[in-house]
Design a protein around this motif. Structure first.
Motif, PDB file in Angstrom:
ATOM      1  N   THR A 167       0.807  -0.869  -0.133  1.00  0.00           N
ATOM      2  CA  THR A 167       0.016   0.086  -0.215  1.00  0.00           C
ATOM      3  C   THR A 167       0.770   1.174  -0.563  1.00  0.00           C
ATOM      4  O   THR A 167       1.841   1.711   0.500  1.00  0.00           O
ATOM      5  N   ALA A 176       4.620  -5.915   2.871  1.00  0.00           N
ATOM      6  CA  ALA A 176       4.891  -7.288   3.452  1.00  0.00           C
ATOM      7  C   ALA A 176       5.246  -8.199   2.108  1.00  0.00           C
ATOM      8  O   ALA A 176       4.715  -8.620   1.543  1.00  0.00           O
ATOM      9  N   PHE A 181       9.249  -7.407   6.071  1.00  0.00           N
ATOM     10  CA  PHE A 181       8.849  -5.616   6.321  1.00  0.00           C
ATOM     11  C   PHE A 181       9.474  -4.827   5.643  1.00  0.00           C
ATOM     12  O   PHE A 181      10.387  -4.538   5.804  1.00  0.00           O
ATOM     13  N   PRO A 203       1.173 -13.085   3.912  1.00  0.00           N
ATOM     14  CA  PRO A 203       0.576 -11.587   3.900  1.00  0.00           C
ATOM     15  C   PRO A 203       0.483 -11.373   2.686  1.00  0.00           C
ATOM     16  O   PRO A 203       0.455 -11.273   1.597  1.00  0.00           O
ATOM     17  N   ILE A 206      -2.326  -4.557   3.453  1.00  0.00           N
ATOM     18  CA  ILE A 206      -1.871  -3.490   4.564  1.00  0.00           C
ATOM     19  C   ILE A 206      -2.971  -2.752   4.638  1.00  0.00           C
ATOM     20  O   ILE A 206      -3.658  -1.712   3.667  1.00  0.00           O
ATOM     21  N   ILE A 214      -0.651   0.427  11.998  1.00  0.00           N
ATOM     22  CA  ILE A 214      -0.900   0.470  10.865  1.00  0.00           C
ATOM     23  C   ILE A 214      -1.214  -2.407  10.875  1.00  0.00           C
ATOM     24  O   ILE A 214      -0.095  -3.058  11.405  1.00  0.00           O
ATOM     25  N   ILE A 216      -2.152  -6.010   8.961  1.00  0.00           N
ATOM     26  CA  ILE A 216      -1.549  -6.975   7.561  1.00  0.00           C
ATOM     27  C   ILE A 216      -1.887  -7.898   7.783  1.00  0.00           C
ATOM     28  O   ILE A 216      -2.411  -8.091   8.924  1.00  0.00           O
TER      29      ILE A 216
END
Length: 239
Positions: A167, A176, A181, A203, A206, A214, A216
């Motif tokens: 994102t 991710a 990350f 993942p 996000i 934040i 995930i």
């Protein structure tokens, strides 16, 4: 410092911390329980890896919404004269093509490889590739340029891992990957978390409220990142 003033400052600090914790806890449904981050391939990790429950995250009016994740193998971006189509078939490969609006014209094959994301950013076009199979994992961020009827692309960022969720937040890319990350600012990557617990938990999304919150989505639960403290938490849902 006066002892009374010190107590007052301590009281306000505790109050702020409690307020921030309550805000985060109120955002996350009760069925998602804060848990220890499992060590990869441990007894605690295997049930999470084999679970059929995968969760995606998104924000709706600053409210966190968690849904069952539905996998897709195609992404699209409409541009002048047609549509860019990215296909991701995992270990079976993929490609990036341009499909003209004019049905009498053939599609243009631009690139081989799994395409996970195609997007506009500051009037330019970018795409992200992703490939993970067994011990091999790779992916990158590319800029795509159209010159008449030709497309050319160049690699801007090599993640050395497969990007699965992405994102943009405040002109910063959040990525991710299969086990890491990253944040990318001005097309320079910074590794924030390496060899995370979500290795093979895939993942998928996000959602960003602010630097402290934040989220995930992934298999068996969600993670929460606080960029101000560089902390990572895991909220498990193994029902």
């Amino acid at each position: 410092m006066n002892l009374k003033i010190l107590y007052i400052l301590l009281f306000f600090l505790i109050t702020i911390c409690q307020k921030n914790y309550a805000q985060t806890r109120d955002m996350i449904p009760k069925e998602f329980v804060e848990s220890m981050q499992p060590k990869v391939e441990s007894e605690e990790w295997y049930p999470l890896n084999h679970s059929k429950n995968e969760f995606s995250v998104k924000l709706v009016k600053d409210r966190l919404e968690i849904e069952k994740f539905k996998a897709v193998d195609k992404c699209e971006l409409k541009i002048q004269g047609g549509t860019l189509i990215g296909i991701n078939k995992g270990e079976f490969g993929g490609q990036l093509i341009f499909q003209p609006n004019d049905s009498t014209k053939q599609a243009i094959k631009i690139s081989k490889g799994n395409i996970s994301f195609i997007f506009n950013y500051k009037d330019k076009i970018y795409f992200i590739t992703s490939y993970a199979h067994q011990v091999f994992s790779t992916g990158g961020l590319f800029e795509l340029e159209r010159i008449n009827n030709d497309f050319i692309f160049k690699l801007l960022v090599d993640f050395e891992d497969a990007p699965f969720a992405f994102t943009i937040y405040n002109d910063t890319f959040l990525v991710a990957t299969f086990e890491n990350f990253y944040i990318v600012k001005d097309f320079k990557k910074e590794l924030i978390f390496k060899n995370t617990f979500w290795y093979s938990l895939y993942p998928n999304s996000i959602a960003v409220l602010n630097d402290k919150n934040i989220f995930i989505g992934m298999r068996s639960g969600i993670a929460k990142v606080d960029l101000t403290k560089r902390t990572l938490k895991f909220y498990k849902n193994d029902k």
